[in-house]
Design a protein around this motif. Sequence first.
Motif, PDB file in Angstrom:
ATOM      1  N   GLY A   8      -7.874 -24.223  24.237  1.00 29.33           N
ATOM      2  CA  GLY A   8      -8.966 -23.807  23.369  1.00 29.33           C
ATOM      3  C   GLY A   8     -10.265 -23.572  24.090  1.00 29.33           C
ATOM      4  N   CYS A   9     -10.237 -23.600  25.409  1.00 32.30           N
ATOM      5  CA  CYS A   9     -11.456 -23.488  26.207  1.00 32.30           C
ATOM      6  C   CYS A   9     -11.232 -22.416  27.266  1.00 32.30           C
ATOM      7  N   VAL A  10     -11.760 -21.193  27.031  1.00 33.00           N
ATOM      8  CA  VAL A  10     -11.433 -20.069  27.904  1.00 33.00           C
ATOM      9  C   VAL A  10     -12.653 -19.376  28.507  1.00 33.00           C
ATOM     10  N   THR A  11     -13.818 -19.519  27.906  1.00 30.64           N
ATOM     11  CA  THR A  11     -14.997 -18.836  28.439  1.00 30.64           C
ATOM     12  C   THR A  11     -15.632 -19.678  29.549  1.00 30.64           C
ATOM     13  N   PRO A  12     -16.414 -19.065  30.467  1.00 30.94           N
ATOM     14  CA  PRO A  12     -16.991 -19.827  31.587  1.00 30.94           C
ATOM     15  C   PRO A  12     -17.827 -21.023  31.155  1.00 30.94           C
TER      16      PRO A  12
END
Length: 442
Positions: A8-12
Amino acid sequence: VLYGYSDGCVTPGCIAGTAGNDFVAFMRVARQSGGKPLFANLDPVEPAAPKASCLSGTRDPAGSHLSWKAPDNGGSDIANYQILRGTSPGVEVPLAQTNRTTFDDTTADPAVTHYYYVVKAINAVGVGPQSNEVDLTMVAPPPPENVCALPGLTKLTDASGDNHAVLGIAGPAPAGTDLRSFQIAQPYAADNVIRLAFTINTDPGQSPQPIGSSWYVAMKIPDPAPLQTFHYRAVHMTWNGTTPVFESYTPAPNGSGGIDGRFVTAGSQRPAEPTSGYAPPYNKVVIVVKASDLGLNPGNTISGFVSGVSQTGGGLITELYDQMPDSLAFTGSYTVNDNQVCRPNNPPIAALTASPSSGRPPLTVNFDGSGSYDPDTAPPADTIASYTFNFGDGSAAVTRTTPTISHRYQHAGTYAARLTVTDSRGLQSANTATVVIRLPQR
């Protein structure tokens, strides 16, 4: 061995711990290559030749474009792949080798109806079994996209069939809420007022749509240098009754403080242009707005887009039927053009007169191309930049910026004198103006 996990954590920012959870729940799948499997009684003898690859491909007039999955390497690194090709199934012969998992066959003849391909992986032990066979036939590529005409340039795409009910608000998802792509265009404006056209493509929809539903595109726009910050603008089609409303607006933060376009800053709405629309089969939402309503001028850049279909329930909760990209991370860019970039350029019209048009040699003829003109008269009007005279007697053609010229014919005969003109944007006349000069024998 295959294993997967929900991410659920993909952005920088999320990965770095400086921003909140992205809530995308992407499923990541990883695969083992070589080595021991889960059960000891299935342990292979290694090293061994690689296993078979999984091959796919496409074909267009430029050639065949192959790609494949790297197979289990048998405990020894894969050094190369052998590509085999044939014009009948099952009789492929070696064509080339590569150490990549893609290959472009630019020697494919467009006149050949079918090309069949297989690939084989090679390691230090030997050559593995062949992949599945693919039969590639020619598929013409789509026409090039044109920013000057709707729908314009594709900036976002989304898989079909991934829209869903909005739990606790509405369900199932209404027709027309499955996003497919977003495109932006900037056609020439005869009134010199720059307008941007946003097209949201969906599955075939319906009208009316549910009250409280909105189709939107949000934009991330850099602040003027030397600032390193951004601001946001958006456009939407929203349903407050039985007919849609098309607007631009300033998006408000969502519950976690981020901007995704779902929420509208009160009082920021501006009506879109009357050319906006939603027409049968209701699979295109077209929103046309003045660039100035978005605070944009020629040369300004939009540094990212997100798009979504939202549903508000009870005036309190707003959720998404679908979004693109799925991560809601701003993607793509567009730089606003000067209006002249898409200005139509019609060819100029050449006109030629001659005086006299007949007489005994030697004869001096005065040619006049001042009747030539350019039909593009909208400011700034195009003009005739050059005149090219061909006198028809074997002498060299003459190009000049003025429309008149004299030429002396020395010998009897009939000569076709011709004029072509070029406009101030470099386009040559589609017609050739001709006059006939007759010089009888003495």
